[in-house]
Design an enzyme around this catalytic site. Structure first.
Site, PDB file in Angstrom:
ATOM      1  N   SER A 126       0.832  -1.199   0.000  1.00 18.47           N
ATOM      2  CA  SER A 126       0.000   0.000   0.000  1.00 18.47           C
ATOM      3  C   SER A 126       0.865   1.247   0.000  1.00 18.47           C
ATOM      4  O   SER A 126       1.967   1.259   0.567  1.00 18.47           O
ATOM      5  CB  SER A 126      -0.863  -0.024   1.267  1.00 18.47           C
ATOM      6  OG  SER A 126      -1.470   1.219   1.479  1.00 18.47           O
ATOM      7  N   TYR A 151      -2.016  -1.170  11.001  1.00 13.23           N
ATOM      8  CA  TYR A 151      -2.249  -1.642   9.625  1.00 13.23           C
ATOM      9  C   TYR A 151      -1.069  -1.269   8.720  1.00 13.23           C
ATOM     10  O   TYR A 151      -0.524  -2.114   8.007  1.00 13.23           O
ATOM     11  CB  TYR A 151      -3.542  -1.043   9.058  1.00 13.23           C
ATOM     12  CG  TYR A 151      -3.651  -1.280   7.566  1.00 13.23           C
ATOM     13  CD1 TYR A 151      -3.899  -2.547   7.059  1.00 13.23           C
ATOM     14  CD2 TYR A 151      -3.435  -0.233   6.651  1.00 13.23           C
ATOM     15  CE1 TYR A 151      -3.948  -2.780   5.680  1.00 13.23           C
ATOM     16  CE2 TYR A 151      -3.481  -0.459   5.287  1.00 13.23           C
ATOM     17  CZ  TYR A 151      -3.744  -1.728   4.809  1.00 13.23           C
ATOM     18  OH  TYR A 151      -3.771  -1.962   3.451  1.00 13.23           O
ATOM     19  N   LYS A 155       2.067  -3.722   6.621  1.00 13.22           N
ATOM     20  CA  LYS A 155       2.508  -3.710   5.213  1.00 13.22           C
ATOM     21  C   LYS A 155       4.026  -3.508   5.143  1.00 13.22           C
ATOM     22  O   LYS A 155       4.718  -4.148   4.346  1.00 13.22           O
ATOM     23  CB  LYS A 155       1.771  -2.622   4.419  1.00 13.22           C
ATOM     24  CG  LYS A 155       0.283  -2.889   4.258  1.00 13.22           C
ATOM     25  CD  LYS A 155       0.002  -4.183   3.492  1.00 13.22           C
ATOM     26  CE  LYS A 155      -1.473  -4.484   3.381  1.00 13.22           C
ATOM     27  NZ  LYS A 155      -1.765  -5.831   2.850  1.00 13.22           N
TER      28      LYS A 155
HETATM   29  P1  NAD Z   1     -11.095  -6.631   0.961  1.00 16.50           P
HETATM   30  O1  NAD Z   1     -11.314  -6.644   2.422  1.00 16.50           O
HETATM   31  O2  NAD Z   1     -12.230  -6.267   0.059  1.00 16.50           O
HETATM   32  O3  NAD Z   1     -10.560  -8.055   0.476  1.00 16.50           O
HETATM   33  C1  NAD Z   1      -9.779  -8.884   1.296  1.00 16.50           C
HETATM   34  C2  NAD Z   1     -10.372 -10.284   1.219  1.00 16.50           C
HETATM   35  O4  NAD Z   1      -9.552 -11.147   1.985  1.00 16.50           O
HETATM   36  C3  NAD Z   1     -11.781 -10.362   1.782  1.00 16.50           C
HETATM   37  O5  NAD Z   1     -12.626 -11.048   0.872  1.00 16.50           O
HETATM   38  C4  NAD Z   1     -11.627 -11.145   3.072  1.00 16.50           C
HETATM   39  O6  NAD Z   1     -12.757 -11.951   3.355  1.00 16.50           O
HETATM   40  C5  NAD Z   1     -10.388 -11.978   2.782  1.00 16.50           C
HETATM   41  N1  NAD Z   1      -9.591 -12.344   3.945  1.00 16.50           N
HETATM   42  C6  NAD Z   1      -9.042 -11.521   4.875  1.00 16.50           C
HETATM   43  N2  NAD Z   1      -8.361 -12.223   5.774  1.00 16.50           N
HETATM   44  C7  NAD Z   1      -8.472 -13.531   5.414  1.00 16.50           C
HETATM   45  C8  NAD Z   1      -7.966 -14.740   5.946  1.00 16.50           C
HETATM   46  N3  NAD Z   1      -7.240 -14.780   7.066  1.00 16.50           N
HETATM   47  N4  NAD Z   1      -8.240 -15.880   5.306  1.00 16.50           N
HETATM   48  C9  NAD Z   1      -8.999 -15.895   4.186  1.00 16.50           C
HETATM   49  N5  NAD Z   1      -9.495 -14.777   3.635  1.00 16.50           N
HETATM   50  C10 NAD Z   1      -9.239 -13.610   4.254  1.00 16.50           C
HETATM   51  O7  NAD Z   1      -9.831  -5.691   0.672  1.00 16.50           O
HETATM   52  P2  NAD Z   1      -9.266  -5.126  -0.695  1.00 16.50           P
HETATM   53  O8  NAD Z   1      -9.602  -3.699  -0.769  1.00 16.50           O
HETATM   54  O9  NAD Z   1      -9.623  -6.003  -1.812  1.00 16.50           O
HETATM   55  O10 NAD Z   1      -7.712  -5.228  -0.387  1.00 16.50           O
HETATM   56  C11 NAD Z   1      -6.951  -6.328  -0.794  1.00 16.50           C
HETATM   57  C12 NAD Z   1      -5.517  -6.138  -0.336  1.00 16.50           C
HETATM   58  O11 NAD Z   1      -5.024  -4.904  -0.850  1.00 16.50           O
HETATM   59  C13 NAD Z   1      -5.324  -6.077   1.168  1.00 16.50           C
HETATM   60  O12 NAD Z   1      -4.113  -6.732   1.495  1.00 16.50           O
HETATM   61  C14 NAD Z   1      -5.219  -4.588   1.454  1.00 16.50           C
HETATM   62  O13 NAD Z   1      -4.485  -4.336   2.615  1.00 16.50           O
HETATM   63  C15 NAD Z   1      -4.510  -4.114   0.210  1.00 16.50           C
HETATM   64  N6  NAD Z   1      -4.741  -2.702  -0.098  1.00 16.50           N
HETATM   65  C16 NAD Z   1      -6.025  -2.236  -0.260  1.00 16.50           C
HETATM   66  C17 NAD Z   1      -6.249  -0.892  -0.535  1.00 16.50           C
HETATM   67  C18 NAD Z   1      -7.642  -0.330  -0.655  1.00 16.50           C
HETATM   68  O14 NAD Z   1      -7.806   0.882  -0.532  1.00 16.50           O
HETATM   69  N7  NAD Z   1      -8.658  -1.147  -0.945  1.00 16.50           N
HETATM   70  C19 NAD Z   1      -5.159  -0.024  -0.699  1.00 16.50           C
HETATM   71  C20 NAD Z   1      -3.876  -0.534  -0.549  1.00 16.50           C
HETATM   72  C21 NAD Z   1      -3.678  -1.867  -0.255  1.00 16.50           C
HETATM   73  C1  WQD Z   2      -9.516   9.638   0.722  1.00 17.02           C
HETATM   74  C2  WQD Z   2      -9.674  11.135   0.959  1.00 17.02           C
HETATM   75  C3  WQD Z   2     -10.024  11.756   3.265  1.00 17.02           C
HETATM   76  C4  WQD Z   2     -13.991   9.964   3.624  1.00 17.02           C
HETATM   77  C5  WQD Z   2      -6.913   4.735   2.911  1.00 17.02           C
HETATM   78  C6  WQD Z   2      -6.051   3.972   3.887  1.00 17.02           C
HETATM   79  C7  WQD Z   2      -4.731   3.649   3.275  1.00 17.02           C
HETATM   80  C8  WQD Z   2      -4.911   2.934   1.946  1.00 17.02           C
HETATM   81  C9  WQD Z   2      -5.767   3.732   1.032  1.00 17.02           C
HETATM   82  C10 WQD Z   2      -4.983   0.557   2.238  1.00 17.02           C
HETATM   83  C11 WQD Z   2      -8.939  11.604   2.196  1.00 17.02           C
HETATM   84  C12 WQD Z   2     -11.221  12.120   2.391  1.00 17.02           C
HETATM   85  C13 WQD Z   2     -12.792  10.377   3.112  1.00 17.02           C
HETATM   86  C14 WQD Z   2     -14.950  10.946   4.007  1.00 17.02           C
HETATM   87  C15 WQD Z   2     -13.438  12.666   3.312  1.00 17.02           C
HETATM   88  N1  WQD Z   2      -5.572   1.680   2.094  1.00 17.02           N
HETATM   89  N2  WQD Z   2     -12.514  11.710   2.956  1.00 17.02           N
HETATM   90  N3  WQD Z   2     -14.628  12.261   3.823  1.00 17.02           N
HETATM   91  O1  WQD Z   2      -7.182   8.103   3.491  1.00 17.02           O
HETATM   92  O2  WQD Z   2      -6.180   7.883   1.219  1.00 17.02           O
HETATM   93  O3  WQD Z   2      -6.303   5.941   2.637  1.00 17.02           O
HETATM   94  O4  WQD Z   2      -7.017   4.003   1.680  1.00 17.02           O
HETATM   95  O5  WQD Z   2      -3.823   0.326   2.255  1.00 17.02           O
HETATM   96  O6  WQD Z   2      -4.032   2.856   4.158  1.00 17.02           O
HETATM   97  O7  WQD Z   2      -5.870   4.772   5.035  1.00 17.02           O
HETATM   98  O8  WQD Z   2      -8.426   6.896   1.646  1.00 17.02           O
HETATM   99  O9  WQD Z   2     -10.767   6.837   0.927  1.00 17.02           O
HETATM  100  O10 WQD Z   2     -10.267   7.018   3.402  1.00 17.02           O
HETATM  101  O11 WQD Z   2      -9.834   8.965   1.928  1.00 17.02           O
HETATM  102  O12 WQD Z   2     -13.194  13.873   3.158  1.00 17.02           O
HETATM  103  O13 WQD Z   2     -16.044  10.622   4.501  1.00 17.02           O
HETATM  104  O14 WQD Z   2     -11.061  11.418   1.196  1.00 17.02           O
HETATM  105  O15 WQD Z   2      -9.751  12.752   4.186  1.00 17.02           O
HETATM  106  O16 WQD Z   2      -8.406  12.859   1.906  1.00 17.02           O
HETATM  107  P1  WQD Z   2      -7.009   7.293   2.303  1.00 17.02           P
HETATM  108  P2  WQD Z   2      -9.893   7.354   2.015  1.00 17.02           P
END
Ligand code: NAD
Ligand code: WQD
Length: 339
Positions: A126, A151, A155
């Site tokens: 991330s 969290y 990562k």
């Molecule tokens: P998500 O929660 O939608 O998907 C994760 C999936 O993993 C879910 O379906 C959940 O049921 C499953 N899961 C979690 N723990 C498990 C376990 N122990 N065993 C089996 N299944 C399990 O999340 P996402 O948004 O698709 O994110 C996927 C990955 O990307 C994560 O590692 C997250 O940290 C990373 N990531 C997400 C974002 C974001 O903003 N969505 C940003 C950066 C990184």
């Molecule tokens: C985006 C922008 C808020 C909601 C998160 C995780 C980060 C990574 C990416 C996994 C920000 C603003 C949001 C609301 C708002 N995920 N906002 N009102 O903060 O970039 O990061 O997702 O790895 O770890 O922290 O994403 O979608 O929460 O916010 O004004 O009700 O929207 O302040 O500027 P963020 P977000």
């Protein structure tokens, strides 16, 4: 058959990646225990694929069960490890669950892969590893900042564990560490998308739920930042573009041995919160009641990716606009409303 193990394949990014893997000629094998998703996602995937995906309802922290999946379904040409908890706030309240689910599960996976000579890992990292970077855009060389949450730390730690495993003298493992910026949108079919459980923490589901009338208004977290309109800047990437990057990462790993590299996955451009709301209103013709509120503690002021390395080395770049992503997210929200 080129099978790929996809942990967390029923999740937001995992489900879209399963679709892209299938389209690229791979056979995805999903491991997901639905702790943050719903079994219906498999039906959505089946609608797009024309058949149900292979799925095992298993917890990735259950080593014996994971060994069983490798024994039954393997060998795999690669593993994509999405499964993790991802809520920043929840990780502050319950850090041990985050260390177990995110770090311990990764360690188990690496051990099984090493033992079975399954050498190619793609890991979901991330942009949160960078914190508030001192220089923009963020390149893969940009130094990590102190992690603001458990969290974020999981990562950073997982990246380090994977690097150490690859660097071990007897290791045959190769890995790609993908640092996602802000994934948004949904599959254009409307069959799969993001399924936030409870009140959404992220911006786009909050916007679409407000537009749908499920929420009264969206609060913009602060408009006194050093940005063009005072609201925070992020690099929003369409989830379908992001999913395709995983296929590119698998291709990049093929034929290489014992390498580990990291790639930013973003568009290379930043947008403010106000710009996102305005683009949504313009693109969908639907109003989003909003007001300015206090800053959210821990928010990064501005961050966007340098996408150059992924383009040059993975041969991948984004093709879908913010507007397209918001239209697809809105289409998905409307499908959810119909259910
Ligand atoms: P998500 O929660 O939608 O998907 C994760 C999936 O993993 C879910 O379906 C959940 O049921 C499953 N899961 C979690 N723990 C498990 C376990 N122990 N065993 C089996 N299944 C399990 O999340 P996402 O948004 O698709 O994110 C996927 C990955 O990307 C994560 O590692 C997250 O940290 C990373 N990531 C997400 C974002 C974001 O903003 N969505 C940003 C950066 C990184
Ligand atoms: C985006 C922008 C808020 C909601 C998160 C995780 C980060 C990574 C990416 C996994 C920000 C603003 C949001 C609301 C708002 N995920 N906002 N009102 O903060 O970039 O990061 O997702 O790895 O770890 O922290 O994403 O979608 O929460 O916010 O004004 O009700 O929207 O302040 O500027 P963020 P977000």
């Amino acid at each position: 058959m080129k099978k790929v193990l996809v942990t967390g394949g029923a999740g937001f990014i995992g489900s879209h990646t399963v679709v892209e893997l299938h389209e690229a000629g791979y056979t995805p094998v999903i491991v997901d225990n639905f702790c943050n998703s719903h079994p219906d996602v498999l039906d959505g995937i089946a609608t797009i694929l024309g058949h149900s995906p292979i799925h095992h309802n298993i917890d990735c922290t259950d080593e014996q069960a994971m060994r069983g999946v490798f024994a039954k379904e393997g060998p795999f040409v690669g593993v994509i490890h999405f499964a993790a908890f991802k809520a920043v706030g929840a990780s502050v309240n319950d850090p041990l669950s985050y260390y177990r689910n995110n770090v311990h599960a990764t360690e188990i996976l690496l051990r099984i892969m090493s033992e079975l000579d399954c050498t190619n890992l793609v890991f979901s990292s991330s942009c949160t590893v960078y914190g508030q970077p001192k220089q923009l855009p963020v390149t893969e060389q940009t130094a990590f900042q102190h992690a603001n949450s458990p969290y974020g730390y999981t990562k950073q730690v997982c990246e380090r564990i994977i690097q150490d495993v690859v660097a071990a003298p007897s290791s045959a493992t190769s890995a790609v560490l993908l640092r996602y910026f802000n994934p948004i949108g949904a599959h254009p079919s409307g069959a799969i998308g993001e399924l936030p459980i409870g009140v959404p923490e992220n911006l786009i589901p909050y916007i679409t739920q407000t537009a749908a009338g499920k929420r009264k208004e969206i609060v913009i977290f602060g408009d006194d930042y050093e940005t063009s309109d005072g609201t925070c800047v992020r690099d929003y990437i369409h989830v379908v573009d992001l999913a395709k990057a995983h296929v590119a990462a698998l291709h990049w790993l093929t034929g290489k041995s014992n390498v580990c590299d990291s790639f930013n996955l973003g568009t290379g451009e930043g947008n403010t919160v106000k710009e996102v709301i305005d683009t949504f209103v313009e693109a969908t013709g639907t109003q989003v009641p909003h007001r300015i509120g206090d800053r959210r503690p821990g928010d990064v002021e501005k961050i966007w990716a340098s996408a150059t390395k992924a383009q040059e080395e993975l041969g991948w770049k984004t093709t879908l606009s913010l507007k397209t992503a918001l239209i697809d997210a809105w289409n998905w929200q409307q499908k959810l409303e119909e259910q």
